[in-house]
Design a protein around this motif. Sequence first.
Motif, PDB file in Angstrom:
ATOM      1  N   GLY A  11      49.787  39.388  41.171  1.00 22.38           N
ATOM      2  CA  GLY A  11      48.787  39.668  40.159  1.00 22.38           C
ATOM      3  C   GLY A  11      48.044  40.966  40.429  1.00 22.38           C
ATOM      4  O   GLY A  11      47.738  41.732  39.506  1.00 22.38           O
ATOM      5  N   VAL A  12      47.770  41.229  41.698  1.00 24.60           N
ATOM      6  CA  VAL A  12      47.121  42.499  42.079  1.00 24.60           C
ATOM      7  C   VAL A  12      48.062  43.663  41.801  1.00 24.60           C
ATOM      8  O   VAL A  12      47.674  44.679  41.202  1.00 24.60           O
ATOM      9  CB  VAL A  12      46.714  42.478  43.569  1.00 24.60           C
ATOM     10  CG1 VAL A  12      46.240  43.861  44.017  1.00 24.60           C
ATOM     11  CG2 VAL A  12      45.618  41.436  43.813  1.00 24.60           C
ATOM     12  N   ASP A  13      49.321  43.522  42.213  1.00 23.20           N
ATOM     13  CA  ASP A  13      50.292  44.609  42.053  1.00 23.20           C
ATOM     14  C   ASP A  13      50.550  44.934  40.577  1.00 23.20           C
ATOM     15  O   ASP A  13      50.823  46.091  40.231  1.00 23.20           O
ATOM     16  CB  ASP A  13      51.609  44.242  42.735  1.00 23.20           C
ATOM     17  CG  ASP A  13      51.475  44.140  44.255  1.00 23.20           C
ATOM     18  OD1 ASP A  13      50.488  44.669  44.798  1.00 23.20           O
ATOM     19  OD2 ASP A  13      52.349  43.512  44.877  1.00 23.20           O
ATOM     20  N   LEU A  70      42.177  42.904  40.352  1.00 24.14           N
ATOM     21  CA  LEU A  70      41.797  44.171  40.969  1.00 24.14           C
ATOM     22  C   LEU A  70      42.299  44.262  42.414  1.00 24.14           C
ATOM     23  O   LEU A  70      42.415  43.245  43.105  1.00 24.14           O
ATOM     24  CB  LEU A  70      40.277  44.320  40.965  1.00 24.14           C
ATOM     25  CG  LEU A  70      39.624  44.610  39.607  1.00 24.14           C
ATOM     26  CD1 LEU A  70      38.119  44.638  39.755  1.00 24.14           C
ATOM     27  CD2 LEU A  70      40.119  45.944  39.058  1.00 24.14           C
ATOM     28  N   PRO A  71      42.549  45.469  42.906  1.00 23.36           N
ATOM     29  CA  PRO A  71      42.956  45.639  44.302  1.00 23.36           C
ATOM     30  C   PRO A  71      41.911  45.104  45.282  1.00 23.36           C
ATOM     31  O   PRO A  71      42.245  44.800  46.430  1.00 23.36           O
ATOM     32  CB  PRO A  71      43.107  47.164  44.430  1.00 23.36           C
ATOM     33  CG  PRO A  71      43.362  47.641  43.048  1.00 23.36           C
ATOM     34  CD  PRO A  71      42.572  46.736  42.143  1.00 23.36           C
ATOM     35  N   LEU A  87      38.810  33.109  38.907  1.00 23.53           N
ATOM     36  CA  LEU A  87      39.897  34.081  38.960  1.00 23.53           C
ATOM     37  C   LEU A  87      39.586  35.308  38.104  1.00 23.53           C
ATOM     38  O   LEU A  87      39.901  36.437  38.477  1.00 23.53           O
ATOM     39  CB  LEU A  87      41.201  33.440  38.491  1.00 23.53           C
ATOM     40  CG  LEU A  87      41.811  32.403  39.435  1.00 23.53           C
ATOM     41  CD1 LEU A  87      42.985  31.689  38.771  1.00 23.53           C
ATOM     42  CD2 LEU A  87      42.263  33.052  40.740  1.00 23.53           C
ATOM     43  N   ARG A  88      38.955  35.104  36.966  1.00 32.48           N
ATOM     44  CA  ARG A  88      38.657  36.234  36.082  1.00 32.48           C
ATOM     45  C   ARG A  88      37.546  37.112  36.642  1.00 32.48           C
ATOM     46  O   ARG A  88      37.542  38.330  36.420  1.00 32.48           O
ATOM     47  CB  ARG A  88      38.314  35.720  34.685  1.00 32.48           C
ATOM     48  CG  ARG A  88      39.539  35.149  34.000  1.00 32.48           C
ATOM     49  CD  ARG A  88      39.300  34.686  32.600  1.00 32.48           C
ATOM     50  NE  ARG A  88      40.544  34.147  32.051  1.00 32.48           N
ATOM     51  CZ  ARG A  88      40.681  33.700  30.806  1.00 32.48           C
ATOM     52  NH1 ARG A  88      39.646  33.746  29.976  1.00 32.48           N
ATOM     53  NH2 ARG A  88      41.827  33.229  30.389  1.00 32.48           N
ATOM     54  N   THR A  90      37.904  41.127  37.366  1.00 29.79           N
ATOM     55  CA  THR A  90      37.122  42.135  36.641  1.00 29.79           C
ATOM     56  C   THR A  90      35.968  42.721  37.430  1.00 29.79           C
ATOM     57  O   THR A  90      35.447  43.771  37.091  1.00 29.79           O
ATOM     58  CB  THR A  90      36.545  41.518  35.352  1.00 29.79           C
ATOM     59  OG1 THR A  90      35.710  40.385  35.697  1.00 29.79           O
ATOM     60  CG2 THR A  90      37.646  41.061  34.422  1.00 29.79           C
ATOM     61  N   GLU A  91      35.539  42.020  38.501  1.00 33.29           N
ATOM     62  CA  GLU A  91      34.377  42.486  39.249  1.00 33.29           C
ATOM     63  C   GLU A  91      34.800  43.055  40.590  1.00 33.29           C
ATOM     64  O   GLU A  91      35.393  42.352  41.404  1.00 33.29           O
ATOM     65  CB  GLU A  91      33.393  41.337  39.481  1.00 33.29           C
ATOM     66  CG  GLU A  91      32.752  40.812  38.201  1.00 33.29           C
ATOM     67  CD  GLU A  91      31.836  41.820  37.572  1.00 33.29           C
ATOM     68  OE1 GLU A  91      31.303  42.675  38.301  1.00 33.29           O
ATOM     69  OE2 GLU A  91      31.637  41.777  36.345  1.00 33.29           O
TER      70      GLU A  91
END
Length: 198
Positions: A136-138, A143-144, A186-187, A191-192
């Motif tokens: 999901g990050v990739d 977010l990283p 998870l969201r 996003t943060e």
Amino acid sequence: PSSFDRSVALNIAMNTFWESGFHNTGIAALVEQMGIKPSSLYAAFGSKEQLFYESLDHYAQASLRNIEKRLNKTADVEKDLLDMMRFAASDTSQRKGCLLVNSLLELGRSDTKLSMFVTQYLQNNEAAIQRALQRGVDSGQFLPSMDVQATASFLITLLWGFRVMRQTHPTPQKLDAVLQHVSTYLRISATEPAIPCN
């Protein structure tokens, strides 16, 4: 019989232990259910304890394969994670509960080997979830800055909680409410950005 399908025999033994527990399952019940002679059981598995651990491993490997399959169903990692949680809480086929949880409750305090086995199983499951989060990050879904290791630890704890929860037959409304909190978590991670420590 002098020869038998080991996988089928393990599946039968697994279900027998699952139904009655380790202490309440005798050799007589095992050989009756498996359709083999005591001598064949001892020749193939060594002892009741060894058969028990092979049965646990048979269960654990199947469970891990199922988790990995559910975590790789779509390109939407969040959806796959939530679907996996929902399945864990609502799977009516496992009416007897989780075999590993049941065994740990029965033997965990007195059986260090079992505790180590379950710990390894949890680590394998957590690693599968961590790999999904990293995808999901990739892909840019998360977010990283997401701490995939900590998030995977959080989710595997929830997963085991869901497996216990299904024994209480949660209503769809209750399950949806819990999963909404997981989705929100998870969201936020998606996003943060992480706040650096000073």
